[in-house]
Design an enzyme around this catalytic site. Sequence first.
Site, PDB file in Angstrom:
ATOM      1  N   HIS A   1       0.858  -1.189   0.000  1.00 15.05           N
ATOM      2  CA  HIS A   1       0.000   0.000   0.000  1.00 15.05           C
ATOM      3  C   HIS A   1       0.898   1.244   0.000  1.00 15.05           C
ATOM      4  O   HIS A   1       1.950   1.252   0.637  1.00 15.05           O
ATOM      5  CB  HIS A   1      -0.916  -0.013   1.227  1.00 15.05           C
TER       6      HIS A   1
ATOM      7  N   GLU B   1      -4.255   2.156  -7.421  1.00 15.45           N
ATOM      8  CA  GLU B   1      -4.664   3.262  -6.546  1.00 15.45           C
ATOM      9  C   GLU B   1      -3.775   4.475  -6.816  1.00 15.45           C
ATOM     10  O   GLU B   1      -2.665   4.564  -6.254  1.00 15.45           O
ATOM     11  CB  GLU B   1      -4.485   2.880  -5.069  1.00 15.45           C
TER      12      GLU B   1
HETATM   13  P1  13P Z   1      -9.946   6.061   0.292  1.00 13.90           P
HETATM   14  O1  13P Z   1     -11.071   5.233  -0.254  1.00 13.90           O
HETATM   15  O2  13P Z   1     -10.196   6.608   1.638  1.00 13.90           O
HETATM   16  O3  13P Z   1      -9.496   7.084  -0.708  1.00 13.90           O
HETATM   17  O4  13P Z   1      -8.694   5.063   0.485  1.00 13.90           O
HETATM   18  C1  13P Z   1      -8.304   4.256  -0.567  1.00 13.90           C
HETATM   19  C2  13P Z   1      -7.292   3.311  -0.079  1.00 13.90           C
HETATM   20  O5  13P Z   1      -6.179   3.684   0.240  1.00 13.90           O
HETATM   21  C3  13P Z   1      -7.680   1.911   0.064  1.00 13.90           C
HETATM   22  O6  13P Z   1      -6.594   1.095   0.297  1.00 13.90           O
END
Ligand code: 13P
Length: 235
Positions: free
Chosen positions: A90, A158
């Site tokens: 992450h 992400e």
């Molecule tokens: P948010 O949905 O709060 O933007 O976070 C995304 C995330 O980092 C999930 O791992």
Amino acid sequence: MKRKFLFVCNFKMNTVKKAEYKKALQKDVYNNLVLCPNFCDLKEYSSFKKSNSVMLGAQNVSEYANGAHTGEVSASMLKNAGADFCIVGHSERKQNNYETLSQINLKIKMLIDNNITPIVCTGESVARDEEYAVRFVLSELNEMLKDVDLNKVIVAYEPIWAIGSGKVASVKHIKSVITTVKQYTGISFVLYGGSFNQSNYQDITDIDCVDGALIGGASLKPDVIVQMIQKTDIK
Ligand code: 13P
């Protein structure tokens, strides 16, 4: 056959009382929901596997099997606690805990050896065009997935600028990056993450190449998660 859209809830370092999820889930079956609480709550949440067919995920794992690694949790410990999935790499861990791509590669292999599906996170930090994003993601994946069986992993795209910012990536951006990454790597299951919530989920669940969502903030509201799943007809 309809594709399955996976809702993966990353609580991060927040506590969501099990009773709140229990109330929202009731006695229904949710075989496209993965809940990822903190390590301490994993065992408690594992009862949802039986009662609601919910799957369970962890948020991190050690790259080592056992030994003198104070504060770490191994893949076999996660398996014993009921984890089916584990988030790895992450951006918050890369930034705040200085995790390296080669360390993440070892974690992925450790998870696969313990029959846990790694959810491998990647995404560019600066909001730029799709070509830039694809180049960034492919170079990260190239190192994180070195000598890894690609059929055994899920990737979560992400974009860092979209995480917790309320700035969701555009449909065009998500579609283009995920389609190209799938084409170049052969990876077949890719999630989108970054400010996914009740106001934008319909646009994102409609994108053919997106196989699910990695959800941060919204996952702290069990009712919202249940509503989004129920209104999404791809199960
Ligand atoms: P948010 O949905 O709060 O933007 O976070 C995304 C995330 O980092 C999930 O791992």
